[in-house]
Enzyme design. Structure first.
Site, PDB file in Angstrom:
ATOM      1  N   HIS A  22       0.876  -1.179   0.000  1.00  0.00           N
ATOM      2  CA  HIS A  22       0.000   0.000   0.000  1.00  0.00           C
ATOM      3  C   HIS A  22       0.912   1.229   0.000  1.00  0.00           C
ATOM      4  O   HIS A  22       1.606   1.498   0.977  1.00  0.00           O
ATOM      5  CB  HIS A  22      -0.880  -0.058   1.253  1.00  0.00           C
ATOM      6  CG  HIS A  22      -2.080   0.824   1.197  1.00  0.00           C
ATOM      7  ND1 HIS A  22      -3.110   0.644   0.291  1.00  0.00           N
ATOM      8  CD2 HIS A  22      -2.439   1.900   1.946  1.00  0.00           C
ATOM      9  CE1 HIS A  22      -4.042   1.564   0.486  1.00  0.00           C
ATOM     10  NE2 HIS A  22      -3.655   2.333   1.476  1.00  0.00           N
ATOM     11  N   LYS A 167     -10.360   6.335  -3.536  1.00  0.00           N
ATOM     12  CA  LYS A 167      -9.409   7.383  -3.132  1.00  0.00           C
ATOM     13  C   LYS A 167      -8.050   6.982  -3.662  1.00  0.00           C
ATOM     14  O   LYS A 167      -7.666   5.799  -3.574  1.00  0.00           O
ATOM     15  CB  LYS A 167      -9.422   7.470  -1.606  1.00  0.00           C
ATOM     16  CG  LYS A 167      -8.205   8.093  -0.933  1.00  0.00           C
ATOM     17  CD  LYS A 167      -8.555   8.527   0.486  1.00  0.00           C
ATOM     18  CE  LYS A 167      -7.372   8.469   1.430  1.00  0.00           C
ATOM     19  NZ  LYS A 167      -7.685   9.047   2.760  1.00  0.00           N
ATOM     20  N   LYS A 169      -3.896   7.544  -3.604  1.00  0.00           N
ATOM     21  CA  LYS A 169      -2.822   8.099  -2.790  1.00  0.00           C
ATOM     22  C   LYS A 169      -1.730   8.596  -3.738  1.00  0.00           C
ATOM     23  O   LYS A 169      -1.211   7.809  -4.549  1.00  0.00           O
ATOM     24  CB  LYS A 169      -2.232   7.026  -1.877  1.00  0.00           C
ATOM     25  CG  LYS A 169      -3.225   6.344  -0.983  1.00  0.00           C
ATOM     26  CD  LYS A 169      -3.836   7.246   0.046  1.00  0.00           C
ATOM     27  CE  LYS A 169      -2.938   7.462   1.231  1.00  0.00           C
ATOM     28  NZ  LYS A 169      -3.675   8.187   2.314  1.00  0.00           N
ATOM     29  N   ASP A 198      -5.591  11.812  -2.159  1.00  0.00           N
ATOM     30  CA  ASP A 198      -4.926  12.179  -0.904  1.00  0.00           C
ATOM     31  C   ASP A 198      -3.448  12.406  -1.171  1.00  0.00           C
ATOM     32  O   ASP A 198      -2.725  11.479  -1.558  1.00  0.00           O
ATOM     33  CB  ASP A 198      -5.113  11.051   0.123  1.00  0.00           C
ATOM     34  CG  ASP A 198      -4.668  11.465   1.527  1.00  0.00           C
ATOM     35  OD1 ASP A 198      -4.135  12.579   1.681  1.00  0.00           O
ATOM     36  OD2 ASP A 198      -4.861  10.657   2.463  1.00  0.00           O
ATOM     37  N   GLU A 224      -7.483  15.816  -0.659  1.00  0.00           N
ATOM     38  CA  GLU A 224      -7.190  15.658   0.767  1.00  0.00           C
ATOM     39  C   GLU A 224      -5.755  16.073   1.095  1.00  0.00           C
ATOM     40  O   GLU A 224      -4.805  15.620   0.451  1.00  0.00           O
ATOM     41  CB  GLU A 224      -7.432  14.185   1.131  1.00  0.00           C
ATOM     42  CG  GLU A 224      -7.164  13.835   2.566  1.00  0.00           C
ATOM     43  CD  GLU A 224      -7.587  12.387   2.893  1.00  0.00           C
ATOM     44  OE1 GLU A 224      -8.348  11.776   2.103  1.00  0.00           O
ATOM     45  OE2 GLU A 224      -7.139  11.878   3.927  1.00  0.00           O
ATOM     46  N   ASP A 249      -6.854  16.629   6.649  1.00  0.00           N
ATOM     47  CA  ASP A 249      -6.710  15.349   7.359  1.00  0.00           C
ATOM     48  C   ASP A 249      -5.663  15.508   8.459  1.00  0.00           C
ATOM     49  O   ASP A 249      -6.017  15.799   9.608  1.00  0.00           O
ATOM     50  CB  ASP A 249      -6.368  14.205   6.394  1.00  0.00           C
ATOM     51  CG  ASP A 249      -6.195  12.871   7.128  1.00  0.00           C
ATOM     52  OD1 ASP A 249      -6.521  12.806   8.327  1.00  0.00           O
ATOM     53  OD2 ASP A 249      -5.719  11.884   6.521  1.00  0.00           O
ATOM     54  N   LYS A 273     -10.721  11.149  12.617  1.00  0.00           N
ATOM     55  CA  LYS A 273     -10.139   9.840  12.958  1.00  0.00           C
ATOM     56  C   LYS A 273     -10.040   9.765  14.477  1.00  0.00           C
ATOM     57  O   LYS A 273      -9.487  10.677  15.108  1.00  0.00           O
ATOM     58  CB  LYS A 273      -8.739   9.675  12.352  1.00  0.00           C
ATOM     59  CG  LYS A 273      -8.736   9.672  10.832  1.00  0.00           C
ATOM     60  CD  LYS A 273      -7.350   9.457  10.245  1.00  0.00           C
ATOM     61  CE  LYS A 273      -7.410   9.553   8.724  1.00  0.00           C
ATOM     62  NZ  LYS A 273      -6.095   9.547   8.090  1.00  0.00           N
ATOM     63  N   GLU A 327     -13.976   5.914   4.903  1.00  0.00           N
ATOM     64  CA  GLU A 327     -12.954   5.049   4.274  1.00  0.00           C
ATOM     65  C   GLU A 327     -12.619   3.920   5.250  1.00  0.00           C
ATOM     66  O   GLU A 327     -11.451   3.525   5.363  1.00  0.00           O
ATOM     67  CB  GLU A 327     -11.716   5.879   3.929  1.00  0.00           C
ATOM     68  CG  GLU A 327     -11.126   6.600   5.136  1.00  0.00           C
ATOM     69  CD  GLU A 327      -9.904   7.452   4.844  1.00  0.00           C
ATOM     70  OE1 GLU A 327      -9.648   7.767   3.673  1.00  0.00           O
ATOM     71  OE2 GLU A 327      -9.205   7.803   5.811  1.00  0.00           O
TER      72      GLU A 327
HETATM   73  C1  MUC Z   1      -4.724   8.836   5.231  1.00  0.00           C
HETATM   74  O1  MUC Z   1      -3.900   9.731   5.223  1.00  0.00           O
HETATM   75  O2  MUC Z   1      -5.846   9.184   4.969  1.00  0.00           O
HETATM   76  C2  MUC Z   1      -6.462   6.365   4.819  1.00  0.00           C
HETATM   77  C3  MUC Z   1      -6.723   5.564   3.751  1.00  0.00           C
HETATM   78  C4  MUC Z   1      -5.510   5.119   3.251  1.00  0.00           C
HETATM   79  O3  MUC Z   1      -5.312   4.396   2.293  1.00  0.00           O
HETATM   80  O4  MUC Z   1      -4.518   5.651   3.998  1.00  0.00           O
HETATM   81  C5  MUC Z   1      -5.063   6.306   5.101  1.00  0.00           C
HETATM   82  C6  MUC Z   1      -4.311   7.445   5.589  1.00  0.00           C
HETATM   83 MG    MG Z   2      -5.336  11.262   4.546  1.00  0.00          MG
END
Ligand code: MUC
Ligand code: MG
Length: 373
Positions: A22, A167, A169, A198, A224, A249, A273, A327
């Site tokens: 990941h 989402k 990254k 994000d 994000e 976030d 969170k 999420e």
């Molecule tokens: C984050 O920064 O949001 C949330 C989903 C994901 O894949 O990583 C997290 C961390």
């Molecule tokens: Mg995030």
């Protein structure tokens, strides 16, 4: 549990492999490490909680071995003997005696709420005023590190109906490469599938202006944490500048962060969170601030396992203004689980267990199997 005292607090570290690497801007995860808290009350009831972060010390300033040490050495001795039912008093004492360490505090409050719910025979959500829903929308994060693999993963999940929102990254590569990666995935899934991005703080404000402009043109629905978490004013400027919503976030960790950001318009959405906030009660406080400021909410994850995910789901289910869904897919990223009955996911949603407390039970054979020695 009326009259029940906190008798013992045990912690253990569990490592579970992920189903694939990941990729985040600051780390590549191949496993997830959870600190499990078992809080035993004098009347025999046990409450469970979880403290989890991402990538050791690369995401936050707490790390698994440190969280375990903090709870064992400082928090447990402070709490043993206290009234297990007086959660507000216990958490206030913890706040007074232990600075920071919000992830650890979240695990403790979770365990106290689980025990309280079990004693009263009600789900944790009911202790927080009651759920407005028993299911929550759940997106999936595409982060294999490869555009073609991400597209394939998205298409499979759309076809089997497990998720309908994604989402992405980004932030590990040059921003132009990342923007092309996002645009290719958005193009492949089509205009009807919501796609968010994000950046995990990876861009400077000036790069963010260029990058977000292109992401907005590509039809991305939400951006994000594009810039460093300490730049609240920058987040406010980006929120004002762009049509596409900007979500805080890492910036919106505590209740006080939520207040400061809300006051200056730093973000049109807050990612909540339980770990960042230091527990479930603080989520309710952040949500109230957001509501007062007209800021939308999103149920975030620290990629917790089932315990932390269910705890988050209980508090998120009490929020009527969770405009951007959640999420809470953490358990799906792991190859195995440590609870007796897994959470059920389908049709883009998760079902919140309705038994007393969190409504889940540790499978001690599984815990033994994955426990760090
Ligand atoms: C984050 O920064 O949001 C949330 C989903 C994901 O894949 O990583 C997290 C961390
Ligand atoms: Mg995030």
């Amino acid at each position: 549990m009326r009259g029940a005292r906190i008798e013992q607090i045990e912690t253990l570290i569990v490592d579970l492999p992920t189903i694939r690497p990941h990729h985040l801007s600051m780390a590549v995860m191949r496993q997830q490490t959870m600190v499990l808290v078992r809080l035993f009350c004098s009347d025999g009831i046990e409450g469970i909680g979880e403290a989890t972060t991402i990538g050791g010390l690369s995401y936050g300033d707490e790390f698994p071995e440190g969280m375990k040490f903090t709870i064992d050495t400082y928090i447990a001795p402070l709490l043993v003997g206290k009234a297990a039912t007086s959660i507000n008093a216990v958490m206030a004492e913890l706040e007074h005696q232990v600075q920071g360490n919000n992830f650890a505090k979240s695990a403790i409050e979770t365990a106290l709420l689980d025990a309280q719910g079990k004693h009263l025979g009600v789900p944790v959500a009911e202790l927080l005023g009651g759920a407005v829903t028993h299911t929550l929308p759940v997106l999936w994060t595409l982060a294999s590190g490869d555009t073609a693999k991400d597209v394939e993963e998205a298409q499979e999940l759309l076809a089997n109906g497990r998720h309908n929102t994604f989402k992405l990254k980004i932030g590990r590569n040059d921003w132009k490469v990342d923007v092309r990666h996002v645009a290719a995935i958005k193009e492949a899934v089509g205009p009807d599938v919501k796609v968010t991005v994000d950046v995990n703080q990876a861009w400077t404000e000036s790069i963010a202006k260029q990058g977000i402009a292109q992401l907005q043109d590509a039809g991305i629905d939400l951006i994000e944490q594009p810039i460093v978490k300490t730049n609240f004013e920058g987040l406010a400027r980006l929120t004002q500048y762009f049509r596409v919503p900007i979500m805080a976030d890492e910036a919106v960790a505590t209740v006080s962060d939520a207040f400061k950001l809300a006051r200056i318009g730093g973000g049109s959405v807050f990612a909540l969170k339980i770990s960042k906030a230091g527990g479930l009660s603080n989520i309710k406080k952040q949500a109230a601030i957001a509501q007062g400021a007209g800021i939308s909410l999103y149920g975030g994850t620290m990629l917790e396992g089932t315990v932390g995910t269910v705890a988050s789901a209980h508090v998120f289910s009490t929020l009527p203004n969770l405009d951007w869904g959640t999420e809470l897919f953490g358990p799906l990223l792991l190859t195995d689980d440590i609870v007796k009955t897994r959470i059920s996911y389908g049709n883009g949603k998760l079902e919140i267990p309705q038994g007393p407390g969190l409504g889940i039970e540790l499978d001690m054979n599984q815990v033994e199997k994955y426990k760090r020695r």
